[in-house]
Design an enzyme around this catalytic site. Structure first.
Site, PDB file in Angstrom:
ATOM      1  N   TYR A 194     -33.559  -4.868 -77.227  1.00 43.62           N
ATOM      2  CA  TYR A 194     -32.642  -4.266 -76.249  1.00 43.62           C
ATOM      3  C   TYR A 194     -32.106  -2.911 -76.731  1.00 43.62           C
ATOM      4  O   TYR A 194     -32.170  -1.928 -75.992  1.00 43.62           O
ATOM      5  CB  TYR A 194     -31.490  -5.230 -75.951  1.00 43.62           C
ATOM      6  CG  TYR A 194     -30.503  -4.672 -74.955  1.00 43.62           C
ATOM      7  CD1 TYR A 194     -30.818  -4.607 -73.604  1.00 43.62           C
ATOM      8  CD2 TYR A 194     -29.267  -4.176 -75.363  1.00 43.62           C
ATOM      9  CE1 TYR A 194     -29.915  -4.071 -72.678  1.00 43.62           C
ATOM     10  CE2 TYR A 194     -28.363  -3.644 -74.457  1.00 43.62           C
ATOM     11  CZ  TYR A 194     -28.692  -3.597 -73.113  1.00 43.62           C
ATOM     12  OH  TYR A 194     -27.811  -3.068 -72.208  1.00 43.62           O
TER      13      TYR A 194
ATOM     14  N   SER B 102     -26.671   2.608 -72.407  1.00 44.40           N
ATOM     15  CA  SER B 102     -25.714   1.667 -73.003  1.00 44.40           C
ATOM     16  C   SER B 102     -25.022   2.338 -74.180  1.00 44.40           C
ATOM     17  O   SER B 102     -25.548   3.302 -74.751  1.00 44.40           O
ATOM     18  CB  SER B 102     -26.456   0.423 -73.501  1.00 44.40           C
ATOM     19  OG  SER B 102     -25.613  -0.394 -74.288  1.00 44.40           O
TER      20      SER B 102
HETATM   21  N1  LIG Z   1     -23.059  -5.921 -68.989  1.00 51.51           N
HETATM   22  C1  LIG Z   1     -22.927  -5.099 -70.017  1.00 51.51           C
HETATM   23  O1  LIG Z   1     -22.087  -5.316 -70.897  1.00 51.51           O
HETATM   24  C2  LIG Z   1     -23.760  -3.851 -70.121  1.00 51.51           C
HETATM   25  C3  LIG Z   1     -23.467  -2.952 -71.150  1.00 51.51           C
HETATM   26  C4  LIG Z   1     -24.236  -1.789 -71.274  1.00 51.51           C
HETATM   27  C5  LIG Z   1     -25.256  -1.534 -70.386  1.00 51.51           C
HETATM   28  N2  LIG Z   1     -25.522  -2.434 -69.393  1.00 51.51           N
HETATM   29  C6  LIG Z   1     -26.619  -2.114 -68.494  1.00 51.51           C
HETATM   30  O2  LIG Z   1     -26.205  -2.224 -67.146  1.00 51.51           O
HETATM   31  C7  LIG Z   1     -27.317  -2.619 -66.339  1.00 51.51           C
HETATM   32  C8  LIG Z   1     -26.942  -3.802 -65.481  1.00 51.51           C
HETATM   33  O3  LIG Z   1     -26.461  -4.842 -66.301  1.00 51.51           O
HETATM   34  P1  LIG Z   1     -25.633  -6.082 -65.725  1.00 51.51           P
HETATM   35  O4  LIG Z   1     -24.605  -6.414 -66.733  1.00 51.51           O
HETATM   36  O5  LIG Z   1     -25.241  -5.843 -64.324  1.00 51.51           O
HETATM   37  O6  LIG Z   1     -26.768  -7.230 -65.831  1.00 51.51           O
HETATM   38  P2  LIG Z   1     -27.207  -8.359 -64.771  1.00 51.51           P
HETATM   39  O7  LIG Z   1     -28.131  -9.263 -65.527  1.00 51.51           O
HETATM   40  O8  LIG Z   1     -26.002  -8.946 -64.129  1.00 51.51           O
HETATM   41  O9  LIG Z   1     -28.031  -7.542 -63.684  1.00 51.51           O
HETATM   42  C9  LIG Z   1     -29.330  -7.050 -63.938  1.00 51.51           C
HETATM   43  C10 LIG Z   1     -30.120  -7.146 -62.665  1.00 51.51           C
HETATM   44  O10 LIG Z   1     -31.430  -6.597 -62.912  1.00 51.51           O
HETATM   45  C11 LIG Z   1     -32.383  -7.421 -62.251  1.00 51.51           C
HETATM   46  N3  LIG Z   1     -33.701  -7.283 -62.849  1.00 51.51           N
HETATM   47  C12 LIG Z   1     -34.127  -7.742 -64.039  1.00 51.51           C
HETATM   48  N4  LIG Z   1     -35.423  -7.478 -64.215  1.00 51.51           N
HETATM   49  C13 LIG Z   1     -35.843  -6.817 -63.101  1.00 51.51           C
HETATM   50  C14 LIG Z   1     -37.081  -6.276 -62.691  1.00 51.51           C
HETATM   51  N5  LIG Z   1     -38.190  -6.378 -63.455  1.00 51.51           N
HETATM   52  N6  LIG Z   1     -37.155  -5.658 -61.482  1.00 51.51           N
HETATM   53  C15 LIG Z   1     -36.063  -5.585 -60.696  1.00 51.51           C
HETATM   54  N7  LIG Z   1     -34.857  -6.082 -61.030  1.00 51.51           N
HETATM   55  C16 LIG Z   1     -34.743  -6.693 -62.223  1.00 51.51           C
HETATM   56  C17 LIG Z   1     -31.817  -8.841 -62.403  1.00 51.51           C
HETATM   57  O11 LIG Z   1     -32.394  -9.752 -61.474  1.00 51.51           O
HETATM   58  C18 LIG Z   1     -30.327  -8.596 -62.182  1.00 51.51           C
HETATM   59  O12 LIG Z   1     -29.972  -8.737 -60.822  1.00 51.51           O
HETATM   60  C19 LIG Z   1     -28.475  -2.877 -67.311  1.00 51.51           C
HETATM   61  O13 LIG Z   1     -29.266  -1.712 -67.399  1.00 51.51           O
HETATM   62  C20 LIG Z   1     -27.758  -3.088 -68.639  1.00 51.51           C
HETATM   63  O14 LIG Z   1     -28.586  -2.764 -69.735  1.00 51.51           O
HETATM   64  C21 LIG Z   1     -24.801  -3.588 -69.236  1.00 51.51           C
END
Ligand SMILES: NC(=O)c1ccc[n+]([C@@H]2O[C@H](COP(=O)([O-])OP(=O)(O)OC[C@H]3O[C@@H](n4cnc5c(N)ncnc54)[C@H](O)[C@@H]3O)[C@@H](O)[C@H]2O)c1
Length: 252
Positions: free
Chosen positions: A153, A140
């Site tokens: 986080y 991130s």
């Molecule tokens: N959305 C943002 O702004 C953003 C920014 C920086 C980094 N990220 C990173 O991108 C990645 C995805 O984020 P996103 O925005 O798509 O979030 P999201 O919540 O839409 O998707 C995350 C997915 O991970 C799954 N998950 C959670 N715990 C789990 C577990 N124990 N085992 C298996 N699956 C599990 C959830 O069910 C979900 O489908 C994450 O690593 C997040 O930290 C997101």
């Protein structure tokens, strides 16, 4: 077809960025094992296969060793040894260190960081035996810059950055490359609980220009395209890199 003949596992693939990565990997010719703790991943796989892609879904909590081992067995049974591992699953529960319950801290480290340790621990020996591969960790912008009331986080994302570099050193000679992507604010529901602490998503988005100089949120596909590049042979000289895709957020 930049991922032809590759076998990819994508964690957290039921929605958001992980679903976009599963779609893009399949579009580029990979056989994709989409995995998530949520069964909604079935729908993602149905959408991929309806477009002619090759994908299967496996329900697993990747913070648990036994489920990670079952995931690897499932991938091998269906397609063979995975040569692309995209560690994307995470949770985001806001709070300062005072506000954060100990259970939330532990769960965040388990889901966000330990899951990557476990998948790597079990997948890498087989990936190495198969000739090598690419690990793409989802870090991130918070791997570099902190934010108020997001203690567990941001700490987990800082750890992923260093885990990426550390693993790159250990496995470079085995032809396993390990890189991470550092997104800014991506348009998913992931940040909603944090935004609620500051007046809600709509209110925070009004000042998006101040947060993210491109003046908008990032679309999941804009992260998925980078995940394709890092998984593909086009990035063959890259390992231990943190690729920042944050609309200028951390440039300030
Ligand atoms: N959305 C943002 O702004 C953003 C920014 C920086 C980094 N990220 C990173 O991108 C990645 C995805 O984020 P996103 O925005 O798509 O979030 P999201 O919540 O839409 O998707 C995350 C997915 O991970 C799954 N998950 C959670 N715990 C789990 C577990 N124990 N085992 C298996 N699956 C599990 C959830 O069910 C979900 O489908 C994450 O690593 C997040 O930290 C997101």
């Amino acid at each position: 077809m930049r991922l032809q003949n590759k076998i990819a596992v994508v964690t957290g693939a039921a929605r958001g960025i992980g679903a976009a990565i599963a779609h893009r990997y399949a579009e580029e010719g990979a056989r994709v094992v989409a995995t998530d703790v949520s069964s909604a991943g079935e729908e993602v796989v149905a959408a991929i296969t309806s477009k002619g892609g090759t994908a299967v879904f496996f329900q697993a909590d990747v913070s648990k060793a036994s489920e990670v081992q079952a995931l690897l067995a499932f991938a091998k049974e269906n397609y063979g040894v995975p040569t692309i591992l995209c560690n994307n699953a995470a949770i985001n529960i806001p709070g300062s260190v005072v506000e954060t319950e100990e259970e939330v801290w532990d769960r965040t480290m388990k889901v966000n960081v330990k899951s990557m340790f476990l998948t790597s621990k079990y997948f890498l020996p087989e990936m190495i035996e198969a000739g090598g591969g690419s690990v793409v960790n989802m870090a991130s912008a918070n791997s570099f810059v902190a934010e108020p009331r997001l203690s567990a986080y941001v700490t987990s994302k800082g750890a992923i950055h260093m885990l990426t570099k550390q693993m790159a050193l250990d496995f470079a000679a085995d032809n396993v490359r390990v890189n991470c992507i550092c997104p800014g604010w991506v348009d998913t529901t992931f940040n909603d609980a944090h935004a609620d602490l500051f007046g809600g998503r709509d209110h925070v988005l009004k000042s998006i220009q101040d947060i993210q100089p491109i003046g908008r949120t990032i679309q999941p596909i804009e992260i998925a395209n980078v995940a394709v590049f890092l998984a593909s042979d086009e990035s063959s000289a890259m390992t231990g890199s943190a690729v920042v895709v944050d609309g200028g957020l951390s440039a300030k």
